[in-house]
Design a protein around this motif. Structure first.
Motif, PDB file in Angstrom:
ATOM      1  N   HIS A  55       1.732 -11.944  -3.081  1.00  0.00           N
ATOM      2  CA  HIS A  55       0.519 -11.001  -4.004  1.00  0.00           C
ATOM      3  C   HIS A  55      -0.136 -11.875  -4.610  1.00  0.00           C
ATOM      4  O   HIS A  55       0.164 -12.787  -5.291  1.00  0.00           O
ATOM      5  CB  HIS A  55       1.301 -10.114  -4.921  1.00  0.00           C
ATOM      6  N   SER A 161      -0.264   4.625  -7.114  1.00  0.00           N
ATOM      7  CA  SER A 161      -0.401   3.248  -6.900  1.00  0.00           C
ATOM      8  C   SER A 161       1.136   2.496  -6.991  1.00  0.00           C
ATOM      9  O   SER A 161       1.750   2.953  -7.522  1.00  0.00           O
ATOM     10  CB  SER A 161      -1.372   2.561  -7.933  1.00  0.00           C
ATOM     11  N   SER A 162       0.990   1.312  -6.380  1.00  0.00           N
ATOM     12  CA  SER A 162       2.203   0.507  -6.413  1.00  0.00           C
ATOM     13  C   SER A 162       2.497   0.200  -8.118  1.00  0.00           C
ATOM     14  O   SER A 162       3.528   0.256  -8.473  1.00  0.00           O
ATOM     15  CB  SER A 162       1.906  -0.935  -5.764  1.00  0.00           C
ATOM     16  N   THR A 163       1.577  -0.046  -8.690  1.00  0.00           N
ATOM     17  CA  THR A 163       1.644  -0.194 -10.284  1.00  0.00           C
ATOM     18  C   THR A 163       2.313   0.985 -10.910  1.00  0.00           C
ATOM     19  O   THR A 163       3.188   0.942 -11.734  1.00  0.00           O
ATOM     20  CB  THR A 163       0.366  -0.673 -11.001  1.00  0.00           C
ATOM     21  N   ASN A 164       1.733   2.101 -10.657  1.00  0.00           N
ATOM     22  CA  ASN A 164       2.354   3.250 -11.371  1.00  0.00           C
ATOM     23  C   ASN A 164       3.736   3.637 -11.079  1.00  0.00           C
ATOM     24  O   ASN A 164       4.617   4.087 -11.600  1.00  0.00           O
ATOM     25  CB  ASN A 164       1.345   4.523 -10.867  1.00  0.00           C
ATOM     26  N   ARG A 166       5.870   1.536  -9.829  1.00  0.00           N
ATOM     27  CA  ARG A 166       6.738   0.179 -10.250  1.00  0.00           C
ATOM     28  C   ARG A 166       6.927   0.886 -12.191  1.00  0.00           C
ATOM     29  O   ARG A 166       8.313   0.481 -12.538  1.00  0.00           O
ATOM     30  CB  ARG A 166       6.138  -1.160 -10.646  1.00  0.00           C
ATOM     31  N   GLU A 167       6.066   1.458 -12.705  1.00  0.00           N
ATOM     32  CA  GLU A 167       6.373   1.853 -14.105  1.00  0.00           C
ATOM     33  C   GLU A 167       7.136   3.068 -14.032  1.00  0.00           C
ATOM     34  O   GLU A 167       8.120   3.216 -14.985  1.00  0.00           O
ATOM     35  CB  GLU A 167       4.904   2.341 -14.714  1.00  0.00           C
TER      36      GLU A 167
END
Length: 206
Positions: A55, A161-164, A166-167
């Protein structure tokens, strides 16, 4: 699925290309893949995904990244989604310094000459993320390449999203994470035999 780890010896012709990290291949990514496959069929092309590893955060911020999938898992999921070709580009310091025009001209157009491109609306490329979808659309027009931007998908008014995701996993909100992924989250590992202490008190562990 044909997998390539650089742009040499590509056996790819007449393709529609989807570009992105695709970590997790979540529902947002799945929508991009859906549109990619529809356009490829419409214009008598094969599907190709251009993804990156590691990444960019690991290179640009010099810190470990928390992936939703290993690279092998990502590639397997893309294969299951029916993608014909996947190019996994090594994202290193040299690649990070490419300006948007060089990335497009020296890699996308030079090696693939795609019939079309499909990206998500938040797609960024090139040094310092200076390349955006309007710039990419303009570059495609110059070379008569069809271009499509896929809008983000939301779940409970949050962008998937990938970020959300993960959260959500960090906060043990597994229901939301699963709904955003479009499947259950899982780990793959090797189970080794321990001392069996948990089993002796009625709580076997792995």
């Amino acid at each position: 699925m044909n997998i390539y780890f650089d742009f040499t010896n590509l056996n790819i012709k007449s393709v529609f290309v989807g570009v992105g990290i695709f970590d997790g291949v979540h529902r947002g990514h799945q929508e991009i893949i859906k549109i990619l496959k529809e356009n490829a069929k419409k214009y008598n092309s094969e599907t190709c995904v251009l993804t990156f590893y590691p990444h960019p955060v690991e290179i640009l911020a010099n810190k470990e990244f928390e992936y939703l999938q290993t690279l092998d898992e990502r590639l397997e999921t893309l294969k299951e989604a029916g993608i014909k070709h996947t190019i996994c580009v090594l994202f290193d310091e040299h690649f990070a310094k490419l300006n948007p025009d060089d990335f497009f001209n020296n890699y996308i157009f030079k090696h693939l000459k795609p019939n079309g491109m499909v990206v998500g609306e938040n797609f960024r490329f090139g040094k310092d993320r200076k390349g955006d979808t309007p710039l990419l659309e303009n570059l495609c027009k110059q070379h008569k390449i069809k271009f499509c931007v896929v809008d983000s998908i939301k779940y409970n008014n949050e962008i998937i999203s990938s970020t959300n995701i993960r959260e959500k996993l960090k906060n043990s909100d597994f229901k939301s994470a699963y709904s955003m992924l479009g499947r259950r989250f899982y780990w793959i590992g090797v189970v080794t035999k321990g001392k069996g202490l948990g089993r002796k008190i009625g709580f076997p562990t792995i």
